[in-house]
Design an enzyme around this catalytic site. Structure first.
Site, PDB file in Angstrom:
ATOM      1  N   ASN A  10       0.862  -1.181   0.000  1.00  0.00           N
ATOM      2  CA  ASN A  10       0.000   0.000   0.000  1.00  0.00           C
ATOM      3  C   ASN A  10       0.897   1.229   0.000  1.00  0.00           C
ATOM      4  O   ASN A  10       1.496   1.556   1.021  1.00  0.00           O
ATOM      5  CB  ASN A  10      -0.909  -0.009   1.230  1.00  0.00           C
ATOM      6  CG  ASN A  10      -1.791   1.233   1.304  1.00  0.00           C
ATOM      7  OD1 ASN A  10      -1.755   2.093   0.415  1.00  0.00           O
ATOM      8  ND2 ASN A  10      -2.577   1.338   2.361  1.00  0.00           N
ATOM      9  N   THR A  17      -1.315  -1.701  -4.365  1.00  0.00           N
ATOM     10  CA  THR A  17      -2.758  -1.509  -4.211  1.00  0.00           C
ATOM     11  C   THR A  17      -3.136  -0.085  -4.619  1.00  0.00           C
ATOM     12  O   THR A  17      -2.383   0.864  -4.384  1.00  0.00           O
ATOM     13  CB  THR A  17      -3.214  -1.783  -2.774  1.00  0.00           C
ATOM     14  OG1 THR A  17      -2.534  -0.895  -1.876  1.00  0.00           O
ATOM     15  CG2 THR A  17      -2.895  -3.216  -2.382  1.00  0.00           C
ATOM     16  N   ASP A  54      -1.328  -2.514   9.409  1.00  0.00           N
ATOM     17  CA  ASP A  54      -2.142  -3.688   9.712  1.00  0.00           C
ATOM     18  C   ASP A  54      -3.433  -3.740   8.899  1.00  0.00           C
ATOM     19  O   ASP A  54      -4.012  -4.807   8.729  1.00  0.00           O
ATOM     20  CB  ASP A  54      -2.460  -3.711  11.209  1.00  0.00           C
ATOM     21  CG  ASP A  54      -1.193  -3.820  12.050  1.00  0.00           C
ATOM     22  OD1 ASP A  54      -0.454  -4.806  11.874  1.00  0.00           O
ATOM     23  OD2 ASP A  54      -0.935  -2.920  12.865  1.00  0.00           O
ATOM     24  N   ASP A  97      -7.047   6.031  17.382  1.00  0.00           N
ATOM     25  CA  ASP A  97      -6.676   5.441  16.101  1.00  0.00           C
ATOM     26  C   ASP A  97      -7.292   6.205  14.936  1.00  0.00           C
ATOM     27  O   ASP A  97      -6.622   6.538  13.957  1.00  0.00           O
ATOM     28  CB  ASP A  97      -7.114   3.975  16.066  1.00  0.00           C
ATOM     29  CG  ASP A  97      -6.359   3.168  15.028  1.00  0.00           C
ATOM     30  OD1 ASP A  97      -5.494   3.744  14.338  1.00  0.00           O
ATOM     31  OD2 ASP A  97      -6.629   1.972  14.899  1.00  0.00           O
ATOM     32  N   ARG A 121      -1.230  11.495   9.928  1.00  0.00           N
ATOM     33  CA  ARG A 121      -0.563  10.357   9.304  1.00  0.00           C
ATOM     34  C   ARG A 121       0.807  10.728   8.739  1.00  0.00           C
ATOM     35  O   ARG A 121       1.739   9.905   8.723  1.00  0.00           O
ATOM     36  CB  ARG A 121      -1.457   9.783   8.205  1.00  0.00           C
ATOM     37  CG  ARG A 121      -0.824   8.682   7.379  1.00  0.00           C
ATOM     38  CD  ARG A 121      -1.832   8.054   6.441  1.00  0.00           C
ATOM     39  NE  ARG A 121      -2.825   7.295   7.196  1.00  0.00           N
ATOM     40  CZ  ARG A 121      -2.618   6.057   7.593  1.00  0.00           C
ATOM     41  NH1 ARG A 121      -1.499   5.429   7.322  1.00  0.00           N
ATOM     42  NH2 ARG A 121      -3.537   5.407   8.274  1.00  0.00           N
ATOM     43  N   GLY A 151      -7.808  -1.852  13.622  1.00  0.00           N
ATOM     44  CA  GLY A 151      -7.536  -0.463  13.263  1.00  0.00           C
ATOM     45  C   GLY A 151      -8.439   0.097  12.196  1.00  0.00           C
ATOM     46  O   GLY A 151      -8.287   1.261  11.825  1.00  0.00           O
TER      47      GLY A 151
END
Length: 563
Positions: free
Chosen positions: A158, A190, A217, A314, A321, A541
């Site tokens: 990813n 992806t 994850d 989360d 990010r 998550g």
């Protein structure tokens, strides 16, 4: 001159136990080495008249591969073989040890025939590879399988995970290791949410010996659920799964590293450790957890189910990010500033610990009341419906909506039950229920424990040792211990006390803090029914629909590349 044929006295049962030769340094013909290969080590000693320490022993448990090749100069009649080791060595800039790459390259020039020299180099390379395969690092008491060799690997990356550097991390750190270990792979990038899920659901898995995820994850969550949606799910879920940390949390990667009993590692060191385990190719069992939502959606989880503070951090930290793993610290501080309390009902089926018998006593055999390893379904698993929770904050920024509503009511005898709107469902969704779970519209069995408190700061069910690289949540957990580790924190905890818990969790010391609001239970199944009208629930998550949820452990259902 090298001994091209080993001494018969060094053979045992027809198998060569020691291989010996003399070679020159790959860069300097005047430097010569005596090299010996045993079942467990490659020993290299410089041939010199000067006294001093000139012998180095390389443990074959640290070797990922060896290859033979011709030199770059076409006029060079010699051939070469290079062995690749990743032993634990002291860090350059900090205390402790970590795996670091060491190459040993030798020039073979027995005769003036380039082909004969190459054949001898190939003989050594093959012998080192074969011996290193047999010396993969194994933990006592753990039963391993091995991936097929040569192992054909599909690697799913990813490119948006973490700080958007997963692809660069792969090319910079992992690609070379796979070449050294002679692991052929196909790289798949992806492109959108659920791309990996759709891909593995339709893929011809006979072409692959392992599926490896280079991401956080969330991508593995997609892959596992894609495998479980297949008609041949019972065979598909046996495909070995590998994890390479490329995201922000990297909980499974940190857990796998921990299970290998290696010293703590983070960032690129953790990636190198997981890459090493991928090259060694040992496979163990991994528990999955079957999760049922009120809409009859069924998910399979490998990491965690969270409600309250952990889920809030989360999801709300997604906006940070770009800063990497520190996003969780930032999210924690923000959420602490406006700490929430959630109302809900929690019940669970506890693990019954076997009593310790006095020394010398004989344990009577009694058949278990519930299966030790309950089967998934006698028929196909239910079809997984794409997540349609409101305001979903996906890893690929795809949003969707859901209009389902639920009413939560009390039933008699302190049991908790849920009323939900009647819905039509496909035959696959009406597959056999998990053996420990009643219907969500039924009260929990009397053997379950119903938590008296209804005001929570967080509820966390986890089935790995780590919740993130730096959060050692369950020090005693294993990937296949057959247990859901349930934590919950009740209302009344102060902000400083909650912060101390998470700071202590970095070293696995939170259970020793003596916090009266923290409860830890080992369970086989659980049910959570939120009463607060607003909140978030996450699985591995990833946000799922908000509402009643229940879960059951499925021991050893999947297979994990580990050490």
């Amino acid at each position: 001159m090298e001994n091209s044929e080993p001494d018969p006295s060094r053979q045992r049962n027809g198998v060569v136990s020691v291989l010996y030769g003399e070679f020159t340094d790959a860069l300097n013909d005047r430097v010569r080495y005596s090299v010996s290969l045993t079942e467990s080590a490659l020993t290299v000693q410089r041939i010199s008249s000067s006294p001093g320490r000139t012998k180095v022993v390389f443990n074959l448990t640290d070797c990922v591969g060896c290859r033979a090749h011709r030199g770059l100069d076409g006029a060079d009649v010699g051939a070469y073989f290079t062995a690749y080791f990743y032993p634990f060595k002291r860090r350059w800039m900090s205390a402790g040890v970590a795996r670091q790459k060491v190459e040993q390259r030798f020039r073979v020039a027995l005769v003036q025939d380039p082909l004969a020299n190459l054949q001898e180099a190939e003989r050594w390379a093959r012998a080192i590879r074969d011996a290193s395969v047999l010396q993969a690092p194994r933990r006592d008491g753990v039963v391993y399988a091995e991936v097929r060799r040569p192992c054909r690997v599909m690697i799913l990356v990813n490119p948006q995970s973490g700080r958007g550097q997963a692809l660069q991390l792969f090319t910079g750190h992992v690609q070379g290791m796979l070449t050294e270990a002679a692991v052929p792979y196909t790289l798949v990038i992806t492109e959108h949410q659920n791309h990996a899920r759709e891909l593995v659901r339709k893929a011809d898995l006979s072409q692959w010996d392992a599926l490896v995820i280079m991401s956080g994850d969330g991508l593995l969550f997609e892959v596992i659920n894609g495998l479980m949606e297949r008609e041949d799910w019972q065979e598909a879920i046996q495909t070995p799964l590998g994890i390479l940390p490329g995201g922000s949390g990297n909980a499974l990667a940190a857990s796998v590293h921990h299970y290998s009993q290696s010293p703590p590692a983070w960032n690129e060191e953790l990636l190198l450790s997981c890459g090493f385990m991928l090259c060694k190719g040992l496979v163990g069992s991994m528990d999955l957890v079957s999760i049922h939502l009120a809409s009859r959606q069924r998910l399979f989880s490998f990491l965690s189910l969270a409600w309250g503070f952990v889920a809030d951090v989360d999801m709300e930290s997604e906006k940070y990010r770009h800063v990497g793993a520190i996003r969780f610290l930032m999210g924690t501080l923000v959420r602490l500033a406006s700490l929430r309390v959630y109302q809900g009902r929690l019940a669970y089926l506890p693990v019954i610990e076997a009593p310790k018998l006095p020394k010398g006593s004989i344990k009577a055999h009694h058949p278990p009341s519930t299966p030790q390893h309950p089967s998934l379904c006698s028929s196909l698993p239910c079809r997984l419906i794409p997540n349609t929770s409101p305001n979903q904050n996906s890893r690929h920024n795809h949003n969707s909506t859901n209009s389902n509503r639920y009413t939560i009511t009390n039933s008699s005898n302190n049991a908790i039950t849920t009323k939900r709107p009647a819905t039509q469902c496909e035959s696959k969704i009406r597959a056999q229920e998990d053996s420990l779970l009643p219907g969500l519209d039924q009260p929990v069995p009397q053997s379950w424990t119903v938590v008296r408190e209804e005001d929570f700061v967080l509820v966390l069910a986890i089935y790995q040792s780590h919740l993130a690289e730096d959060l050692w949540t369950v020090p005693g957990a294993m990937a296949d211990d057959g247990v859901i580790h349930l934590f919950y924190v009740t209302a009344g905890i102060s902000r400083p006390a909650l912060l101390r818990l998470f700071l202590a969790m970095e070293k696995g010391g939170h259970l020793a803090c003596g916090c009266p609001h923290l409860v830890y239970e080992k369970v086989k199944a659980l049910r959570l029914e939120p009463i607060s009208p607003q909140g978030m629930i996450t699985v591995d998550g990833e946000m799922v629909e908000y509402g009643p949820v229940q879960a059951q452990i499925q021991p050893g259902l999947a297979r994990l590349i580990c050490g």
